[in-house]
Design an enzyme around this catalytic site. Structure first.
Site, PDB file in Angstrom:
ATOM      1  N   TYR A  24     -11.931  -9.454  -8.670  1.00  0.00           N
ATOM      2  CA  TYR A  24     -13.174  -8.596  -9.058  1.00  0.00           C
ATOM      3  C   TYR A  24     -14.613  -8.827  -9.979  1.00  0.00           C
ATOM      4  CZ  TYR A  24     -10.840  -6.016  -5.777  1.00  0.00           C
ATOM      5  OH  TYR A  24     -10.187  -5.291  -5.134  1.00  0.00           O
ATOM      6  N   HIS A 100     -19.722  -5.053  -0.358  1.00  0.00           N
ATOM      7  CA  HIS A 100     -17.433  -5.547  -1.700  1.00  0.00           C
ATOM      8  C   HIS A 100     -17.990  -6.556  -1.974  1.00  0.00           C
ATOM      9  CE1 HIS A 100     -16.583  -2.429   1.387  1.00  0.00           C
ATOM     10  NE2 HIS A 100     -17.161  -2.953   2.661  1.00  0.00           N
TER      11      HIS A 100
END
Length: 143
Positions: A24, A100
């Site tokens: 991430y 996402h």
């Protein structure tokens, strides 16, 4: 014409910069949001984060019928489980763009289930935080 964009981040996205940085990234969303706010006119972007499914639904209901509103939604893990969030997206009139950070289709097999995508006007997947900027541009230019 879009006059306000509401970015909604779901569960665990409050941990950006700390949780699995190799997946991430190392930047918190607060830091990235500061960068976005510098690029776009004052008052365009609004931010909401919750770890609760009902919080996402309530927020969509609250803003989703106002003229000039666009929504960017990263529902996190709820993408793969929540028919209720899908129904909320379907019920509102505001356009919703899905984001996402990681490529959910190249991760664990359960992440390839996406209940939200077909109710969204666009989807940006696996482009890191840059997906949010692309979603903003999409809403500005296509709604």
């Amino acid at each position: 014409m879009i006059t306000q964009i509401h970015i909604i981040n779901g569960p665990n996205l409050n941990l950006l910069g700390q949780r699995d940085p190799e997946v991430y990234g190392f930047i918190s969303f607060a830091t990235y949001l500061d960068e976005l706010n510098q690029k776009y006119p004052e008052g365009l972007l609004h931010y909401f984060q919750t770890n609760h499914e009902g919080g996402i639904i309530d927020y969509l209901h609250e803003i989703g019928f106002d003229q000039g509103i666009g929504v960017i939604l990263n529902a996190g893990g709820y993408t793969h489980t929540s028919i209720a969030i899908r129904d909320a997206i379907d019920a509102i009139t505001a356009p919703v763009v899905e984001v996402h950070i990681s490529n959910i289709y190249e991760r664990e097999s359960f992440r390839s289930v996406n209940y939200l995508k077909e109710k969204c006007i666009a989807s940006f997947v696996g482009e890191g935080l840059e997906g949010y900027r692309k979603a903003i541009e999409h809403l500005i230019n296509h709604s």
